[in-house]
Design a protein around this motif. Structure first.
Motif, PDB file in Angstrom:
ATOM      1  N   PRO A  14       4.662   7.598   5.706  1.00 52.99           N
ATOM      2  CA  PRO A  14       3.256   7.527   5.295  1.00 52.99           C
ATOM      3  C   PRO A  14       2.358   7.247   6.492  1.00 52.99           C
ATOM      4  O   PRO A  14       2.717   6.509   7.394  1.00 52.99           O
ATOM      5  CB  PRO A  14       3.219   6.370   4.293  1.00 52.99           C
ATOM      6  CG  PRO A  14       4.436   5.578   4.577  1.00 52.99           C
ATOM      7  CD  PRO A  14       5.460   6.533   5.075  1.00 52.99           C
ATOM      8  N   ARG A  15       1.193   7.876   6.488  1.00 50.77           N
ATOM      9  CA  ARG A  15       0.275   7.717   7.625  1.00 50.77           C
ATOM     10  C   ARG A  15      -0.266   6.305   7.687  1.00 50.77           C
ATOM     11  O   ARG A  15      -0.700   5.747   6.677  1.00 50.77           O
ATOM     12  CB  ARG A  15      -0.882   8.697   7.472  1.00 50.77           C
ATOM     13  CG  ARG A  15      -0.946   9.690   8.605  1.00 50.77           C
ATOM     14  CD  ARG A  15      -2.232  10.440   8.603  1.00 50.77           C
ATOM     15  NE  ARG A  15      -2.180  11.573   7.706  1.00 50.77           N
ATOM     16  CZ  ARG A  15      -3.259  12.282   7.379  1.00 50.77           C
ATOM     17  NH1 ARG A  15      -4.420  11.958   7.851  1.00 50.77           N
ATOM     18  NH2 ARG A  15      -3.149  13.297   6.569  1.00 50.77           N
ATOM     19  N   ARG A  16      -0.208   5.729   8.876  1.00 47.01           N
ATOM     20  CA  ARG A  16      -0.689   4.362   9.005  1.00 47.01           C
ATOM     21  C   ARG A  16      -2.063   4.360   9.660  1.00 47.01           C
ATOM     22  O   ARG A  16      -2.317   5.146  10.556  1.00 47.01           O
ATOM     23  CB  ARG A  16       0.283   3.576   9.890  1.00 47.01           C
ATOM     24  CG  ARG A  16       1.727   3.826   9.553  1.00 47.01           C
ATOM     25  CD  ARG A  16       2.544   2.739  10.165  1.00 47.01           C
ATOM     26  NE  ARG A  16       2.207   1.487   9.526  1.00 47.01           N
ATOM     27  CZ  ARG A  16       3.090   0.661   9.022  1.00 47.01           C
ATOM     28  NH1 ARG A  16       4.356   0.953   9.090  1.00 47.01           N
ATOM     29  NH2 ARG A  16       2.732  -0.473   8.478  1.00 47.01           N
ATOM     30  N   CYS A  17      -2.909   3.455   9.228  1.00 46.35           N
ATOM     31  CA  CYS A  17      -4.213   3.354   9.862  1.00 46.35           C
ATOM     32  C   CYS A  17      -4.076   2.515  11.133  1.00 46.35           C
ATOM     33  O   CYS A  17      -3.004   2.009  11.439  1.00 46.35           O
ATOM     34  CB  CYS A  17      -5.240   2.753   8.908  1.00 46.35           C
ATOM     35  SG  CYS A  17      -4.958   1.036   8.491  1.00 46.35           S
ATOM     36  N   CYS A  20      -2.815  -1.160  10.594  1.00 43.33           N
ATOM     37  CA  CYS A  20      -1.712  -1.436   9.667  1.00 43.33           C
ATOM     38  C   CYS A  20      -0.727  -2.418  10.282  1.00 43.33           C
ATOM     39  O   CYS A  20       0.030  -2.064  11.176  1.00 43.33           O
ATOM     40  CB  CYS A  20      -1.001  -0.125   9.310  1.00 43.33           C
ATOM     41  SG  CYS A  20      -1.227   0.334   7.609  1.00 43.33           S
ATOM     42  N   GLY A  21      -0.719  -3.639   9.808  1.00 42.38           N
ATOM     43  CA  GLY A  21       0.234  -4.608  10.343  1.00 42.38           C
ATOM     44  C   GLY A  21      -0.422  -5.649  11.221  1.00 42.38           C
ATOM     45  O   GLY A  21       0.222  -6.618  11.618  1.00 42.38           O
ATOM     46  N   ILE A  22      -1.718  -5.477  11.538  1.00 38.85           N
ATOM     47  CA  ILE A  22      -2.422  -6.447  12.378  1.00 38.85           C
ATOM     48  C   ILE A  22      -3.218  -7.370  11.466  1.00 38.85           C
ATOM     49  O   ILE A  22      -3.916  -6.898  10.567  1.00 38.85           O
ATOM     50  CB  ILE A  22      -3.366  -5.727  13.363  1.00 38.85           C
ATOM     51  CG1 ILE A  22      -2.554  -4.772  14.226  1.00 38.85           C
ATOM     52  CG2 ILE A  22      -4.107  -6.723  14.210  1.00 38.85           C
ATOM     53  CD1 ILE A  22      -3.382  -3.945  15.160  1.00 38.85           C
ATOM     54  N   ASN A  23      -3.099  -8.653  11.698  1.00 37.12           N
ATOM     55  CA  ASN A  23      -3.827  -9.623  10.898  1.00 37.12           C
ATOM     56  C   ASN A  23      -5.287  -9.684  11.355  1.00 37.12           C
ATOM     57  O   ASN A  23      -5.553  -9.863  12.541  1.00 37.12           O
ATOM     58  CB  ASN A  23      -3.157 -10.990  11.074  1.00 37.12           C
ATOM     59  CG  ASN A  23      -3.586 -11.952   9.998  1.00 37.12           C
ATOM     60  OD1 ASN A  23      -4.168 -11.540   8.994  1.00 37.12           O
ATOM     61  ND2 ASN A  23      -3.312 -13.219  10.213  1.00 37.12           N
ATOM     62  N   GLY A  50     -11.717   5.392   9.537  1.00 33.61           N
ATOM     63  CA  GLY A  50     -10.409   5.922   9.162  1.00 33.61           C
ATOM     64  C   GLY A  50      -9.410   4.839   8.828  1.00 33.61           C
ATOM     65  O   GLY A  50      -8.231   4.961   9.148  1.00 33.61           O
ATOM     66  N   CYS A  52      -7.483   2.149   5.950  1.00 29.85           N
ATOM     67  CA  CYS A  52      -7.154   2.167   4.533  1.00 29.85           C
ATOM     68  C   CYS A  52      -8.064   1.192   3.780  1.00 29.85           C
ATOM     69  O   CYS A  52      -8.745   0.376   4.361  1.00 29.85           O
ATOM     70  CB  CYS A  52      -5.689   1.859   4.261  1.00 29.85           C
ATOM     71  SG  CYS A  52      -4.830   0.761   5.376  1.00 29.85           S
ATOM     72  N   LYS A  54      -7.663  -1.524   1.932  1.00 26.12           N
ATOM     73  CA  LYS A  54      -7.546  -2.973   2.120  1.00 26.12           C
ATOM     74  C   LYS A  54      -8.158  -3.408   3.437  1.00 26.12           C
ATOM     75  O   LYS A  54      -8.923  -4.370   3.496  1.00 26.12           O
ATOM     76  CB  LYS A  54      -6.062  -3.367   2.098  1.00 26.12           C
ATOM     77  CG  LYS A  54      -5.477  -3.529   0.721  1.00 26.12           C
ATOM     78  CD  LYS A  54      -4.124  -4.186   0.777  1.00 26.12           C
ATOM     79  CE  LYS A  54      -3.092  -3.246   1.359  1.00 26.12           C
ATOM     80  NZ  LYS A  54      -1.757  -3.854   1.401  1.00 26.12           N
ATOM     81  N   LYS A  55      -7.792  -2.672   4.516  1.00 22.68           N
ATOM     82  CA  LYS A  55      -8.195  -3.108   5.847  1.00 22.68           C
ATOM     83  C   LYS A  55      -9.706  -2.999   6.022  1.00 22.68           C
ATOM     84  O   LYS A  55     -10.328  -3.846   6.647  1.00 22.68           O
ATOM     85  CB  LYS A  55      -7.480  -2.267   6.919  1.00 22.68           C
ATOM     86  CG  LYS A  55      -6.049  -2.691   7.108  1.00 22.68           C
ATOM     87  CD  LYS A  55      -5.978  -4.118   7.602  1.00 22.68           C
ATOM     88  CE  LYS A  55      -4.612  -4.695   7.471  1.00 22.68           C
ATOM     89  NZ  LYS A  55      -4.582  -6.105   7.864  1.00 22.68           N
ATOM     90  N   GLU A  58     -11.204  -5.945   4.361  1.00 18.16           N
ATOM     91  CA  GLU A  58     -10.979  -7.170   5.148  1.00 18.16           C
ATOM     92  C   GLU A  58     -11.909  -7.210   6.352  1.00 18.16           C
ATOM     93  O   GLU A  58     -12.455  -8.261   6.700  1.00 18.16           O
ATOM     94  CB  GLU A  58      -9.526  -7.218   5.629  1.00 18.16           C
ATOM     95  CG  GLU A  58      -8.565  -7.817   4.625  1.00 18.16           C
ATOM     96  CD  GLU A  58      -7.140  -7.815   5.119  1.00 18.16           C
ATOM     97  OE1 GLU A  58      -6.931  -7.958   6.340  1.00 18.16           O
ATOM     98  OE2 GLU A  58      -6.245  -7.646   4.293  1.00 18.16           O
TER      99      GLU A  58
END
Lengths: 92, 106
Positions: A14-17, A20-23, A50, A52, A54-55, A58
């Motif tokens: 799946p394409r990650r923004c 993705c994974g950074i707090n 660009g 997702c 959730k991000k 946030e």
């Protein structure tokens, strides 16, 4: 011979923004300033950054918090962060 | 610099007085504020940032805001819930099926 039922073996991951994974924190103003316009200080929309769902949420919440707490300037971008690498595909 | 220490001591003592357990006190450095803040009949340009980690009953928030509002040395008072960092399971962008969504919302 009957076709075997199986999951698509050629499925791409799946394409990650970008985040993705950074707090995301309201304290690192540098990261937050990368998603803000340098001229007006407005937050870029989802079609530009660009990110997702959730991000993006946030990031907006963190930017608004940083404005209120006195970490990030509101009407412009901090000049020391103007030479940061471009993340969003902005067309000036 | 001893004044900032005195301010911190006062706030921490006020917190403990109302029954809060102070876990940590961080200094985020002293820098020029992003915009000039006018508070207590003064225009401030530079300030020190401090982060106090504490646990306590939610009823002390209003009393603490009152207390810090009367303190001249405190420029901006803010309370924040303790952030629960939970970004370990960020799967990538899942493509949303708009057709199904439209049909299902009939």
């Amino acid at each position: 011979f009957q076709p075997i039922e199986m999951e698509n073996p050629y499925k791409e991951p799946p394409r990650r923004c970008v985040l993705c994974g950074i707090n995301v924190d309201y304290k690192n103003v540098q990261l937050l300033s990368q998603f803000v316009s340098p001229h007006t200080g407005r937050i870029y929309g989802r079609h530009i950054t660009g990110l997702c769902n959730k991000k993006q949420k946030e990031i907006t919440k963190a930017i608004k918090r940083a404005h209120v707490f006195g970490f990030m300037p509101v009407m412009y971008k901090n000049p020391s962060f103007l030479t940061d690498p471009k993340i969003c595909n902005v067309k000036y | 610099k001893p004044e900032t220490a005195a301010v911190l001591k006062r706030t921490v003592e006020a917190l403990m007085e109302r029954g809060a357990i102070v876990r940590n006190l961080e200094n985020l450095g002293e820098r020029s504020l992003p915009y000039k803040i006018s508070k207590h009949k003064q225009r401030h340009r530079r300030g020190g940032y401090f982060l106090v980690d504490f646990e306590g009953p939610p009823s002390i928030v209003s009393t603490m805001m009152d207390h810090l509002g009367r303190d001249i040395d405190v420029i901006r008072r803010t309370f924040l819930k303790h952030p629960v960092s939970k970004t370990e399971e960020c799967s990538g962008i899942i493509p949303v099926n708009y057709e199904d969504k439209l049909i299902a919302k009939k």
